[in-house]
Design a protein around this motif. Sequence first.
Motif, short mmCIF file in Angstrom:
data_model
loop_
_atom_site.label_atom_id
_atom_site.label_comp_id
_atom_site.label_asym_id
_atom_site.label_seq_id
_atom_site.Cartn_x
_atom_site.Cartn_y
_atom_site.Cartn_z
N HIS A 154 -5.46 1.85 -5.39
CA HIS A 154 -5.13 1.85 -3.97
C HIS A 154 -6.40 1.86 -3.12
CE1 HIS A 154 -3.00 2.62 -0.27
NE2 HIS A 154 -3.82 3.63 -0.05
N ARG B 56 -4.52 5.86 -7.76
CA ARG B 56 -5.26 6.19 -6.54
C ARG B 56 -6.51 5.31 -6.42
NH1 ARG B 56 -3.36 11.39 -7.62
NH2 ARG B 56 -5.11 11.89 -8.96
N GLN C 221 0.81 -1.22 0.00
CA GLN C 221 0.00 0.00 0.00
C GLN C 221 0.84 1.26 0.00
OE1 GLN C 221 -2.96 -0.18 3.05
NE2 GLN C 221 -4.03 -1.87 2.07
N ARG D 175 1.49 9.39 -6.03
CA ARG D 175 1.99 10.75 -5.77
C ARG D 175 3.10 11.13 -6.74
NH1 ARG D 175 1.65 9.20 -0.25
NH2 ARG D 175 3.89 8.87 -0.25
N ARG E 28 0.65 4.17 -2.90
CA ARG E 28 0.40 5.59 -2.63
C ARG E 28 1.54 6.44 -3.16
NH1 ARG E 28 -2.10 4.13 2.33
NH2 ARG E 28 -0.07 3.95 3.31
#
Length: 112
Positions: A89, A86, A10, A18, A14
């Motif tokens: 996730h 995103r 995870q 980003r 992320r």
Amino acid sequence: MADDAPFYAQDAGRKLARDFESRAYDLRAHLKKFIDETGEEAISDGFGLLTESDELRTEYVDYSSDAAEALNLVHKYLDAVADSLRKVHHNTEITDEGVAVLFGAKGDGAKK
């Protein structure tokens, strides 16, 4: 793969989202600067209004427009990849919570 190793990291997911978002943002800033420095007005100012330079000026304007359009497409692509990451996730977190509940965890992550 070890039993306790996660299939989907995870934190890495992320971070990757980003990173793509950051690259898209940076590219957008560079694109704006590129358009400001190579747009039709900037090129016309550089070549002046001589008849002899009109054909060359037009070529530079067309090239600049094509390059800006291509960079904009790359920006949109990077942004779409970040959005997709995103979503992956988010969906993975929801799925992990659901599977954990099936195996006896309470909704807050504690064991029954």
